[in-house]
Design an enzyme around this catalytic site. Structure first.
Site, short mmCIF file in Angstrom:
data_model
loop_
_atom_site.label_atom_id
_atom_site.label_comp_id
_atom_site.label_asym_id
_atom_site.label_seq_id
_atom_site.Cartn_x
_atom_site.Cartn_y
_atom_site.Cartn_z
CG ASP A 259 34.13 4.91 27.32
OD1 ASP A 259 35.00 5.64 27.26
OD2 ASP A 259 32.78 5.06 26.74
CG ASP B 72 40.51 -0.25 25.45
OD1 ASP B 72 40.36 -0.36 26.71
OD2 ASP B 72 40.72 0.98 24.99
CB CYS C 31 51.64 -9.63 6.88
SG CYS C 31 50.08 -8.81 7.66
CB CYS D 99 51.73 -7.29 3.91
SG CYS D 99 52.23 -6.44 5.40
CG HIS E 198 50.83 -4.08 8.86
ND1 HIS E 198 51.00 -5.48 8.47
CD2 HIS E 198 51.58 -3.72 9.79
CE1 HIS E 198 52.12 -5.76 9.07
NE2 HIS E 198 52.41 -5.01 9.90
C1 LIG Z 1 35.14 2.93 31.16
C2 LIG Z 1 35.49 3.93 31.51
N1 LIG Z 1 36.03 3.94 32.83
C3 LIG Z 1 37.67 3.90 32.98
N2 LIG Z 1 38.17 4.06 31.45
C4 LIG Z 1 39.77 3.91 31.58
C5 LIG Z 1 40.39 4.13 30.51
C6 LIG Z 1 41.85 4.08 30.41
N3 LIG Z 1 42.71 4.11 29.61
C7 LIG Z 1 43.77 4.22 30.01
N4 LIG Z 1 45.03 4.30 29.23
C8 LIG Z 1 45.09 4.65 28.05
N5 LIG Z 1 43.80 4.07 31.35
C9 LIG Z 1 42.46 4.03 31.74
C10 LIG Z 1 41.74 3.93 33.05
C11 LIG Z 1 40.27 3.91 32.99
C12 LIG Z 1 39.45 3.65 34.07
O1 LIG Z 1 40.21 3.56 35.30
N6 LIG Z 1 38.21 3.88 34.02
ZN LIG Z 2 50.60 -6.28 6.71
#
Ligand SMILES: CCNc1nc2cc3[nH]c(NC)nc3cc2c(=O)[nH]1
Ligand SMILES: [Zn+2]
Length: 371
Positions: A102, A276, A314, A319, A345
């Protein structure tokens, strides 16, 4: 060959669905320098150069094609230059498949102290020792290059929820200016790519303007930002009912931070390709196991003499070789093996979900009842 963007038509199995609910779902393959990514794909989060409680080879056995690393943490420790000197993040953490990093902006705002946002970038003090840093489109892009990431994320500002139209507009415009600088700073190489991130909160005209600004920069893929930030599933789906369609159909679409199985299914149905989320790993360590019977809170006393596995069919080590009673005990006494088995798991569960979604799309079947 431009590599990463290849969403080869022959490999892309888009099946128009009988009713329009599924016509946007698509299964495909992203080709990168570090291997293929089968989409729809779920990326386990490896924040500090490790998927917590997992060996990289174990992550690989769950079926993950790609994992995520966080720039904010790695730039503070061990430092991007040091990782570069040591051969890059792939070598450092012994993960040879694709890595997405990121760009750090999102985590700076949630983790660091004393942040100052300027046109230039974000100045902040490390949450570890208070030392001063700056993250900008240029420095974030360079850090991700030093880490050797396969997919680099543009440096954006995640517009908070709720935001007024004016707030969302100026935040989106800042993200567009930063995207331009991120794109200029990107050192493009075959098999590597950079994704732009569209903002605009819940306002469809701002989402459109953000998409137009970023499409001009011809990124290898696009993320939809500013979601999963407290707006709730209904509002998130309302934005996803149209936002993916603003993006190039032949390029990957990545919904950051999502999500629970139902969120993933709903987003795939709306045209999202990549996800992710920390849920499988973090909740696993906290004793929550995702199963076809629903979420099992293994610390519940009803499991203390339950001699059956989480899921009888699983294939994960938890499991195959252990019972819920043993997992209950390990998690209760905070044994490290408890975190390992629960994580393994959950990652297996999420990858199985993605595999089944890809199969259902390829066979032209509906898949909304999978959970
Ligand atoms: C890559 C970095 N920029 C960036 N990361 C994010 C990471 C997030 N993680 C979540 N919920 C867990 N919303 C997000 C929005 C952004 C976003 O608008 N921008
Ligand atoms: Zn499992």
């Amino acid at each position: 060959e431009v590599s990463i963007t290849k969403f080869p038509a022959d490999e892309r199995k888009i099946i128009a669905k009988a009713h329009d609910k599924y016509k946007k779902a698509r299964a495909g393959i992203i080709n990168t320098r570090h291997g293929q990514i089968h989409t729809p794909a779920f990326m386990p989060v490896g924040t500090k150069g490790t998927v917590k409680a997992m060996l990289p080879e174990s992550v690989q056995t769950t079926g993950a094609d790609i994992i995520l690393g966080n720039t904010y943490h790695l730039m503070l420790q061990p430092g991007a230059k040091r990782v570069f000197k040591l051969g890059g993040l792939h070598k450092f953490m012994n993960w040879s498949k694709p890595l997405l990093t990121d760009s750090g902006g999102f985590q700076v705002m949630s983790l660091s102290k004393l942040r100052k946002i300027t046109e230039e970038g974000v100045i902040f003090n490390s949450h570890i020792d208070g030392s001063k840093f700056m993250l900008s489109p240029e420095s974030s892009t360079e850090i991700q290059y030093l880490l050797g990431s396969t997919i680099t994320m543009a440096f954006d500002e995640c517009t908070p929820y709720p935001s007024t139209y004016e707030q969302a507009k100026s935040s989106m415009e800042l993200t567009s200016r930063w995207a331009k600088r991120s794109r200029k700073a990107f050192y493009s190489r075959d098999g590597y790519g950079q994704f732009g991130i569209i903002q605009g909160s819940i306002y469809n005209d701002l989402r459109l303007k953000s998409a137009l600004d970023l499409i001009e920069l011809d990124f290898e893929g696009y993320a939809i930002g500013g979601l999963a930030v407290g707006e709730g599933q209904e509002l998130m789906f309302k934005v996803l009912d149209y936002a993916p369609d603003l993006l190039p159909i032949n390029k990957p679409r990545y919904l950051m931070g999502v999500g629970k199985p139902a969120d993933i299914i709903g987003a795939v149905q709306r045209g999202i390709d990549m996800f992710d989320c920390v849920i499988p790993t973090r909740s696993g360590r906290n004793g929550q196991a995702f199963t076809k019977y629903g979420v099992v809170n293994i610390r519940n006393s009803k499991y203390k003499e339950d001699n059956t596995p989480l899921e009888e069919d699983c294939l994960c080590p938890a499991c195959k070789n252990y019972t819920k009673a043993y997992l209950h005990y390990l998690v209760k006494v905070k044994e490290i093996l408890g975190a390992m088995l629960m994580t393994w798991h959950n990652l297996m569960y999420f990858q199985k979900l993605m595999l089944r979604i890809r199969e259902y799309i390829a066979q032209g079947k509906d898949f909304d009842f999978i959970s």
